[in-house]
Write an enzyme that holds these catalytic residues in place. Structure first.
Site, PDB file in Angstrom:
ATOM      1  N   ALA A  83       0.905  -1.312  -0.147  1.00 22.89           N
ATOM      2  CA  ALA A  83       0.013   0.038  -0.091  1.00 22.89           C
ATOM      3  C   ALA A  83       1.037   1.484   0.083  1.00 22.89           C
ATOM      4  CB  ALA A  83      -0.723   0.105   1.382  1.00 22.89           C
ATOM      5  N   THR A 135      11.423   0.518  -3.985  1.00 24.46           N
ATOM      6  CA  THR A 135      11.594   1.127  -5.273  1.00 24.46           C
ATOM      7  C   THR A 135      12.912   1.386  -5.373  1.00 24.46           C
ATOM      8  OG1 THR A 135      11.109   2.820  -6.668  1.00 24.46           O
ATOM      9  CG2 THR A 135      11.018   3.423  -4.578  1.00 24.46           C
ATOM     10  N   ASP A 136      13.563   1.341  -6.712  1.00 25.87           N
ATOM     11  CA  ASP A 136      14.833   1.824  -6.995  1.00 25.87           C
ATOM     12  C   ASP A 136      14.902   3.322  -6.945  1.00 25.87           C
ATOM     13  OD1 ASP A 136      13.400   2.490  -9.391  1.00 25.87           O
ATOM     14  OD2 ASP A 136      14.478   1.345 -10.770  1.00 25.87           O
ATOM     15  N   GLU A 137      13.958   4.000  -6.960  1.00 26.29           N
ATOM     16  CA  GLU A 137      13.904   5.532  -6.894  1.00 26.29           C
ATOM     17  C   GLU A 137      14.424   6.030  -5.508  1.00 26.29           C
ATOM     18  OE1 GLU A 137      10.851   7.597  -8.553  1.00 26.29           O
ATOM     19  OE2 GLU A 137      10.055   5.795  -9.710  1.00 26.29           O
ATOM     20  N   TYR A 161       8.040  11.359  -3.600  1.00 28.51           N
ATOM     21  CA  TYR A 161       7.507  10.216  -3.776  1.00 28.51           C
ATOM     22  C   TYR A 161       8.857   9.253  -3.161  1.00 28.51           C
ATOM     23  CZ  TYR A 161       7.093   5.108  -5.451  1.00 28.51           C
ATOM     24  OH  TYR A 161       7.449   3.923  -5.507  1.00 28.51           O
ATOM     25  N   SER A 164       9.731   9.558   0.334  1.00 31.86           N
ATOM     26  CA  SER A 164       8.812   9.114   1.320  1.00 31.86           C
ATOM     27  C   SER A 164       8.864   7.382   1.282  1.00 31.86           C
ATOM     28  CB  SER A 164       7.198   9.184   0.900  1.00 31.86           C
ATOM     29  OG  SER A 164       7.020   8.721  -0.455  1.00 31.86           O
ATOM     30  N   LYS A 165       9.269   6.842  -0.017  1.00 34.87           N
ATOM     31  CA  LYS A 165       9.736   5.342   0.164  1.00 34.87           C
ATOM     32  C   LYS A 165      10.979   5.147   0.991  1.00 34.87           C
ATOM     33  CE  LYS A 165       7.676   2.546  -1.493  1.00 34.87           C
ATOM     34  NZ  LYS A 165       6.562   1.725  -1.075  1.00 34.87           N
ATOM     35  N   ASN A 190      10.984  -0.222 -12.250  1.00 30.80           N
ATOM     36  CA  ASN A 190       9.769   0.173 -13.009  1.00 30.80           C
ATOM     37  C   ASN A 190       9.026  -0.819 -13.617  1.00 30.80           C
ATOM     38  OD1 ASN A 190      11.128   2.584 -13.142  1.00 30.80           O
ATOM     39  ND2 ASN A 190       9.246   3.315 -14.234  1.00 30.80           N
ATOM     40  N   ASN A 260      13.024   6.308 -22.629  1.00 30.42           N
ATOM     41  CA  ASN A 260      11.577   6.446 -22.669  1.00 30.42           C
ATOM     42  C   ASN A 260      11.380   6.721 -24.440  1.00 30.42           C
ATOM     43  OD1 ASN A 260      11.417   6.538 -19.998  1.00 30.42           O
ATOM     44  ND2 ASN A 260      11.371   8.754 -19.996  1.00 30.42           N
ATOM     45  N   PRO A 293      10.112  18.265 -13.030  1.00 26.24           N
ATOM     46  CA  PRO A 293      11.040  18.900 -12.356  1.00 26.24           C
ATOM     47  C   PRO A 293      11.865  18.030 -11.545  1.00 26.24           C
ATOM     48  CG  PRO A 293       8.726  19.775 -11.816  1.00 26.24           C
ATOM     49  CD  PRO A 293       8.515  18.515 -12.724  1.00 26.24           C
TER      50      PRO A 293
HETATM   51  P1  NAD Z   1      -0.846   1.806  -7.015  1.00 24.54           P
HETATM   52  O1  NAD Z   1      -0.791   3.104  -6.853  1.00 24.54           O
HETATM   53  O2  NAD Z   1      -1.218   0.791  -8.542  1.00 24.54           O
HETATM   54  O3  NAD Z   1      -1.684   0.750  -5.872  1.00 24.54           O
HETATM   55  C1  NAD Z   1      -1.534   1.112  -4.535  1.00 24.54           C
HETATM   56  C2  NAD Z   1      -2.642   0.736  -3.864  1.00 24.54           C
HETATM   57  O4  NAD Z   1      -2.522   0.806  -2.337  1.00 24.54           O
HETATM   58  C3  NAD Z   1      -3.913   1.098  -4.360  1.00 24.54           C
HETATM   59  O5  NAD Z   1      -5.020  -0.051  -4.505  1.00 24.54           O
HETATM   60  C4  NAD Z   1      -4.522   2.000  -3.396  1.00 24.54           C
HETATM   61  O6  NAD Z   1      -5.967   2.105  -3.139  1.00 24.54           O
HETATM   62  C5  NAD Z   1      -3.734   1.515  -1.966  1.00 24.54           C
HETATM   63  N1  NAD Z   1      -3.489   2.300  -0.886  1.00 24.54           N
HETATM   64  C6  NAD Z   1      -3.255   3.489  -0.881  1.00 24.54           C
HETATM   65  N2  NAD Z   1      -2.978   4.149   0.183  1.00 24.54           N
HETATM   66  C7  NAD Z   1      -3.508   3.296   1.026  1.00 24.54           C
HETATM   67  C8  NAD Z   1      -3.633   3.311   2.436  1.00 24.54           C
HETATM   68  N3  NAD Z   1      -3.383   4.303   3.122  1.00 24.54           N
HETATM   69  N4  NAD Z   1      -4.043   2.151   3.010  1.00 24.54           N
HETATM   70  C9  NAD Z   1      -4.576   1.044   2.307  1.00 24.54           C
HETATM   71  N5  NAD Z   1      -4.267   0.921   1.090  1.00 24.54           N
HETATM   72  C10 NAD Z   1      -3.857   2.081   0.307  1.00 24.54           C
HETATM   73  O7  NAD Z   1       0.782   1.254  -6.820  1.00 24.54           O
HETATM   74  P2  NAD Z   1       1.706  -0.113  -7.440  1.00 24.54           P
HETATM   75  O8  NAD Z   1       2.335   0.084  -8.713  1.00 24.54           O
HETATM   76  O9  NAD Z   1       1.105  -1.489  -7.315  1.00 24.54           O
HETATM   77  O10 NAD Z   1       2.686  -0.377  -6.423  1.00 24.54           O
HETATM   78  C11 NAD Z   1       2.650  -1.111  -5.148  1.00 24.54           C
HETATM   79  C12 NAD Z   1       3.896  -0.794  -4.337  1.00 24.54           C
HETATM   80  O11 NAD Z   1       4.960  -1.038  -5.058  1.00 24.54           O
HETATM   81  C13 NAD Z   1       3.967   0.897  -3.925  1.00 24.54           C
HETATM   82  O12 NAD Z   1       4.615   0.532  -2.655  1.00 24.54           O
HETATM   83  C14 NAD Z   1       5.164   1.438  -4.674  1.00 24.54           C
HETATM   84  O13 NAD Z   1       5.669   2.028  -4.055  1.00 24.54           O
HETATM   85  C15 NAD Z   1       6.061   0.002  -5.239  1.00 24.54           C
HETATM   86  N6  NAD Z   1       6.699   0.093  -6.645  1.00 24.54           N
HETATM   87  C16 NAD Z   1       6.014   0.121  -7.403  1.00 24.54           C
HETATM   88  C17 NAD Z   1       6.565   0.181  -8.749  1.00 24.54           C
HETATM   89  C18 NAD Z   1       5.754   0.173 -10.126  1.00 24.54           C
HETATM   90  O14 NAD Z   1       6.554   0.456 -11.321  1.00 24.54           O
HETATM   91  N7  NAD Z   1       4.618   0.305 -10.171  1.00 24.54           N
HETATM   92  C19 NAD Z   1       7.866   0.013  -8.820  1.00 24.54           C
HETATM   93  C20 NAD Z   1       8.766   0.157  -7.579  1.00 24.54           C
HETATM   94  C21 NAD Z   1       8.077  -0.029  -6.274  1.00 24.54           C
HETATM   95  P1  TYD Z   2       6.643   6.682 -14.793  1.00 27.18           P
HETATM   96  O1  TYD Z   2       5.749   5.643 -15.243  1.00 27.18           O
HETATM   97  O2  TYD Z   2       6.016   7.922 -14.060  1.00 27.18           O
HETATM   98  O3  TYD Z   2       7.550   6.179 -13.682  1.00 27.18           O
HETATM   99  P2  TYD Z   2       8.613   7.007 -12.851  1.00 27.18           P
HETATM  100  O4  TYD Z   2       8.828   8.178 -12.947  1.00 27.18           O
HETATM  101  O5  TYD Z   2       8.383   6.345 -11.530  1.00 27.18           O
HETATM  102  O6  TYD Z   2      10.071   5.951 -13.527  1.00 27.18           O
HETATM  103  O7  TYD Z   2       7.459   7.600 -15.836  1.00 27.18           O
HETATM  104  C1  TYD Z   2       8.407   6.530 -16.524  1.00 27.18           C
HETATM  105  C2  TYD Z   2       9.340   7.363 -17.235  1.00 27.18           C
HETATM  106  O8  TYD Z   2       8.545   8.252 -18.374  1.00 27.18           O
HETATM  107  C3  TYD Z   2       9.716   8.720 -16.518  1.00 27.18           C
HETATM  108  O9  TYD Z   2      11.376   8.794 -16.913  1.00 27.18           O
HETATM  109  C4  TYD Z   2       9.033   9.928 -16.793  1.00 27.18           C
HETATM  110  C5  TYD Z   2       8.573   9.645 -18.145  1.00 27.18           C
HETATM  111  N1  TYD Z   2       7.095   9.918 -18.530  1.00 27.18           N
HETATM  112  C6  TYD Z   2       6.901  10.851 -19.927  1.00 27.18           C
HETATM  113  O10 TYD Z   2       7.961  10.966 -20.661  1.00 27.18           O
HETATM  114  N2  TYD Z   2       5.543  11.307 -20.236  1.00 27.18           N
HETATM  115  C7  TYD Z   2       4.683  10.840 -19.436  1.00 27.18           C
HETATM  116  O11 TYD Z   2       3.376  11.048 -19.610  1.00 27.18           O
HETATM  117  C8  TYD Z   2       4.760  10.054 -18.172  1.00 27.18           C
HETATM  118  C9  TYD Z   2       3.609   9.663 -17.309  1.00 27.18           C
HETATM  119  C10 TYD Z   2       6.181   9.562 -17.881  1.00 27.18           C
END
Ligand code: NAD
Ligand code: TYD
Length: 354
Positions: A83, A135-137, A161, A164-165, A190, A260, A293
């Site tokens: 979450a 995350t890697d971020e 973001y 916070s992670k 990602n 990208n 930014p």
């Molecule tokens: P997402 O935004 O699709 O899903 C997040 C889920 O958490 C949602 O269902 C939302 O309703 C729930 N949520 C948010 N706040 C909440 C709260 N206070 N209590 C209970 N539920 C809550 O995110 P995701 O892409 O599935 O990512 C899941 C995890 O993986 C996150 O911790 C994210 O930081 C991490 N992560 C994601 C990626 C990616 O590429 N998507 C990469 C690295 C790490």
């Molecule tokens: P994103 O999917 O938001 O993931 P993250 O920023 O967490 O890596 O974006 C992936 C890459 O794509 C990032 O370099 C930002 C870029 N991006 C665009 O160029 N255009 C867009 O509309 C979005 C959403 C992302």
């Protein structure tokens, strides 16, 4: 203690893929605690909604009383903590929710889990695991020549973001060192695949390409991300949960570093092929827009530790994974219609108009 896994954020992109995969491959019962923000979608889990082994609880991880009662009622042997607020652009526009959920929510969860874990019988306490998905971020940005992030790379988060992670990772680490809570942390690159909310790069570009809308590439399009197919990620999480060493962190990557612009061009060509084209190539829709930014230039993951220690490596190539993903979005117009509600359209209008 029961054979129950509590998943937080299980209605989101990675969470719903994880739950569906576990329900198929694992005898454990799954409890999904999700507050259902804009990113949570129960339709993702419709196929298992009525299964005996699955329970959905709508609630906030920061609601300590609710978490306490849930832990005591279901007695999970493990927690997979997903979450979070997860979109960098939203964190730039409004960081409050990121601090509230990712930092405050993780802290609240840790406090309740610590109390629950302390009350378990000896063997159960030993076997219990909390796996925190990060995350890697958190590692910041790489130059083109830099080696990939490893588990010992210093944290240098650059967006609200990422900060916070990073804060949540530090809390999880501290709960292990201070209280002995049996935690595991994974930091992944990602993800892409089905059920990703279409504000993120890949689904946004697929749907805009489908509809003949502009494809907004930030800056010069040369930013590099390492793309990981979501089902590979879910298998990695399950592997670390089963066999990871307590207190350790594991980097998870797809081994697919792409600029990208390459991603967007591949999507254009794949949509042209799968949806057919009447006019010019969809590459004509690519529009370079103002950069994000503080936009991190490059992320890359060194995932050798999880391969060496636990034998995990991704199965999917980027070429096959992106084809599956594009096809899924093209074939699931109902799902797309469902999630692109009023609030979604408002985000797109506000974000891309400025
Ligand atoms: P997402 O935004 O699709 O899903 C997040 C889920 O958490 C949602 O269902 C939302 O309703 C729930 N949520 C948010 N706040 C909440 C709260 N206070 N209590 C209970 N539920 C809550 O995110 P995701 O892409 O599935 O990512 C899941 C995890 O993986 C996150 O911790 C994210 O930081 C991490 N992560 C994601 C990626 C990616 O590429 N998507 C990469 C690295 C790490
Ligand atoms: P994103 O999917 O938001 O993931 P993250 O920023 O967490 O890596 O974006 C992936 C890459 O794509 C990032 O370099 C930002 C870029 N991006 C665009 O160029 N255009 C867009 O509309 C979005 C959403 C992302």
């Amino acid at each position: 203690m029961e054979n129950v896994i509590l998943v937080t954020g299980g209605a989101g992109f990675i969470g719903s893929n994880f739950i569906l995969q576990r329900m198929e491959l694992d005898p454990a019962s799954i409890v999904n605690l999700d507050t259902l923000t804009y990113a949570g979608n129960l339709h993702n889990l419709a196929a298992i909604a009525n299964e005996q082994r699955y329970e959905f609880v709508q609630g906030d991880i920061a609601d300590r009383q609710l978490v306490r009662h849930l832990l005591n009622r279901r007695k999970p042997r493990a927690i997979v903590h997903l979450a979070a607020e997860s979109h960098v652009d939203r964190s730039i526009r409004g960081p409050d929710d990121f601090i509230r959920t990712n930092v405050g929510g993780t802290f609240a969860l840790l406090e309740e889990v610590r109390a629950y874990w302390r009350g378990l019988a000896d063997q159960d306490r030993k076997n219990f695991r909390l796996l925190h998905v990060s995350t890697d971020e958190v590692f910041g940005s790489l130059d083109s020549e830099d080696p990939a992030f490893s588990e010992t790379t210093a944290y240098a988060p650059n967006s609200p973001y990422a900060a916070s992670k990073a804060a949540s990772d530090h809390l999880v680490r501290a709960y292990h060192h201070t209280y002995g809570l049996p935690v595991l942390t994974t930091n992944c690159s990602n993800n892409y695949g089905r059920f990703q909310f279409p504000e993120k790069l890949i689904p946004l570009m697929v749907l805009n390409a489908r509809d003949g809308k502009p494809l907004p590439v930030y800056g010069d399009g040369q930013n590099v991300r390492d793309w990981l197919y979501v089902e590979d990620h879910c298998e990695a999480i399950a592997t670390v949960l089963d066999r990871g060493r307590v207190g350790e962190t594991y980097n998870i990557g797809g081994g697919n570093e792409k600029r990208n612009i390459e991603i967007v061009e591949t999507i254009c060509d794949t949509v042209d092929e799968m949806a057919g084209r009447r006019g010019p190539s969809r590459r004509q829709l690519i529009t370079f827009v103002r950069d994000r930014p503080g936009h991190d230039r490059r992320y890359a993951m060194d995932a050798r530790k999880i391969e060496r220690e636990l034998g995990w490596r991704p199965r999917e190539t980027f070429e096959s994974g992106i084809r599956k993903t594009v096809r899924w979005y093209l074939e699931n117009a109902d799902w797309v219609r469902d999630v692109t509600s009023g609030s979604y359209r408002q985000w797109i209008a506000t974000h891309y108009s400025s």
